[in-house]
Scaffold this active site. Structure first.
Site, PDB file in Angstrom:
ATOM      1  CE  LYS A  36      27.194 -26.454   5.328  1.00  0.00           C
ATOM      2  NZ  LYS A  36      28.471 -26.814   5.953  1.00  0.00           N
ATOM      3  CG  ASP A  63      30.974 -27.216   3.897  1.00  0.00           C
ATOM      4  OD1 ASP A  63      32.314 -26.557   3.955  1.00  0.00           O
ATOM      5  OD2 ASP A  63      30.769 -26.384   4.926  1.00  0.00           O
ATOM      6  CE  LYS A  65      33.955 -23.911   5.821  1.00  0.00           C
ATOM      7  NZ  LYS A  65      32.346 -25.045   6.786  1.00  0.00           N
ATOM      8  CG  ASP A  68      46.786 -31.126   3.884  1.00  0.00           C
ATOM      9  OD1 ASP A  68      48.167 -30.801   4.068  1.00  0.00           O
ATOM     10  OD2 ASP A  68      46.192 -32.262   5.086  1.00  0.00           O
ATOM     11  CB  THR A 126      29.837 -15.939   8.067  1.00  0.00           C
ATOM     12  OG1 THR A 126      29.813 -17.740   7.937  1.00  0.00           O
ATOM     13  CG2 THR A 126      29.980 -15.127   6.816  1.00  0.00           C
ATOM     14  NE  ARG A 246      24.413 -22.517  13.959  1.00  0.00           N
ATOM     15  CZ  ARG A 246      25.423 -22.299  14.372  1.00  0.00           C
ATOM     16  NH1 ARG A 246      25.597 -22.428  15.561  1.00  0.00           N
ATOM     17  NH2 ARG A 246      26.424 -21.544  13.326  1.00  0.00           N
TER      18      ARG A 246
HETATM   19  O1  C5P Z   1      23.403 -22.789  11.636  1.00  0.00           O
HETATM   20  P1  C5P Z   1      24.103 -22.377  10.280  1.00  0.00           P
HETATM   21  O2  C5P Z   1      23.312 -21.039   9.556  1.00  0.00           O
HETATM   22  O3  C5P Z   1      24.798 -21.140  11.084  1.00  0.00           O
HETATM   23  O4  C5P Z   1      25.060 -22.668   9.315  1.00  0.00           O
HETATM   24  C1  C5P Z   1      26.089 -22.305   8.598  1.00  0.00           C
HETATM   25  C2  C5P Z   1      26.501 -23.276   7.637  1.00  0.00           C
HETATM   26  O5  C5P Z   1      27.320 -23.336   6.473  1.00  0.00           O
HETATM   27  C3  C5P Z   1      27.141 -24.611   8.628  1.00  0.00           C
HETATM   28  O6  C5P Z   1      27.386 -25.386   7.977  1.00  0.00           O
HETATM   29  C4  C5P Z   1      28.627 -24.019   8.192  1.00  0.00           C
HETATM   30  O7  C5P Z   1      29.523 -24.567   8.720  1.00  0.00           O
HETATM   31  C5  C5P Z   1      28.704 -23.481   7.101  1.00  0.00           C
HETATM   32  N1  C5P Z   1      29.929 -22.376   6.353  1.00  0.00           N
HETATM   33  C6  C5P Z   1      30.141 -21.131   7.655  1.00  0.00           C
HETATM   34  N2  C5P Z   1      30.863 -20.804   6.994  1.00  0.00           N
HETATM   35  C7  C5P Z   1      31.526 -20.656   6.098  1.00  0.00           C
HETATM   36  C8  C5P Z   1      31.623 -21.781   5.416  1.00  0.00           C
HETATM   37  C9  C5P Z   1      30.529 -22.639   5.875  1.00  0.00           C
HETATM   38  O8  C5P Z   1      28.888 -20.912   8.117  1.00  0.00           O
HETATM   39  N3  C5P Z   1      32.627 -19.289   5.768  1.00  0.00           N
END
Ligand code: C5P
Length: 266
Positions: A36, A63, A65, A68, A126, A246
């Site tokens: 991603k 990603d 998002k 607009d 999330t 992460r």
């Molecule tokens: O580091 P972590 O596992 O929390 O990363 C989750 C990834 O998913 C991040 O890159 C974040 O931008 C993305 N994301 C998210 N929630 C969403 C859509 C994308 O956490 N609804």
């Protein structure tokens, strides 16, 4: 066991430079299939990272998002498709007209690049807790917005509503918390896909699979994610893809961390 589940784990390359992204991709070679690219990496290195990932044979979730006016989103999605993304997303709260415009841009890009590209809509981030939902959506804290003293808007009810709009607009599915994935599948059918970020391993699972010293370096933090589940829980809730950032990118040993995720799934 087949390796198919590995093709459902999307690894978030959340870095601010291409060198760090490439280093991680090298470390995970042979074990990762979809990467991603989000706002941070794309703003720092643009198309260069997409070209690198494509040349190396990986699928790309771009990603960005989009949110607009319909005309702008139509052009943005078309451009993202032409850059070679395999999965693109927009915010469902942009509404049906915007999502239909996104779909039109996607169809045109697909015709040019000659491959299927998937289009998803983000429902509720999330990182949102119930308090955050209340702060943003319960703007009129009176009887019209409450039921028996309880706020009517929950992450789940909003995610379901937005998923309905995405379905009506003809999108492939939604990005949601793994907590909402099953409900969305029940309501809109198995074919309507879910991508679920907010993935964390349980501390006990990490401790079971590793020496104490290694476990301590792999323990996941929740960070800013609030509506979380483990990889296996997300797949039990019928997620089509999970997104992990992460827990892998910040791990002292990213490959070990990815392997822990795989063994938790199996
Ligand atoms: O580091 P972590 O596992 O929390 O990363 C989750 C990834 O998913 C991040 O890159 C974040 O931008 C993305 N994301 C998210 N929630 C969403 C859509 C994308 O956490 N609804």
């Amino acid at each position: 066991m087949s390796n198919d589940y590995k093709k459902k784990v999307i690894i978030a390359l959340d870095f601010n430079n291409i060198a760090d992204a490439k280093t991680l991709v090298d470390k995970l070679e042979g074990e990762a299939y979809i990467y991603k690219v989000g706002l941070e990496l794309f703003l720092n290195c643009g198309n260069e990272i997409l070209l690198f990932l494509k040349k190396s044979g990986y699928k790309i979730f771009l990603d960005l998002k989009f949110y607009d006016i319909p005309h702008t989103v139509y052009n943005a999605v078309k451009s993202a498709g032409l850059l070679g993304a395999d999965i693109i997303n927009v915010h469902a709260s942009g509404g049906i007209e915007m999502m239909k415009a996104a779909k039109k841009g996607l169809s045109e890009a697909q015709e040019t690049v000659g491959k299927k590209i998937e289009l998803f809509a983000v429902t509720v981030l999330t990182s949102f807790s119930s308090e955050d939902i209340k702060e943003v959506f319960d703007f009129n804290d009176n009887s019209a917005h409450t039921h028996n003293g309880e706020p009517e808007n929950t992450a789940e009810s909003i995610a379901l509503h937005l998923a309905g709009l995405a379905k009506k607009s003809g999108l492939d599915g939604v990005v949601c918390s793994p907590l909402e994935s099953l409900g969305i599948k029940k309501m809109f059918g198995e074919d309507f896909k879910t991508i679920t970020p907010g993935i964390r391993l349980k501390e006990n699972d990490i401790k079971k699979q590793n020496s104490l010293e290694k476990a301590n370096s792999l323990i996941n933090r929740r960070d800013d994610q609030k509506r979380i589940m483990t990889p296996s829980e997300a797949f039990r809730n019928k997620a089509d893809y999970i997104v992990v950032g992460r827990p892998i990118t910040r791990a002292a040993e990213p490959l070990e961390s990815l392997k822990n995720i795989y063994s938790e799934i199996c």
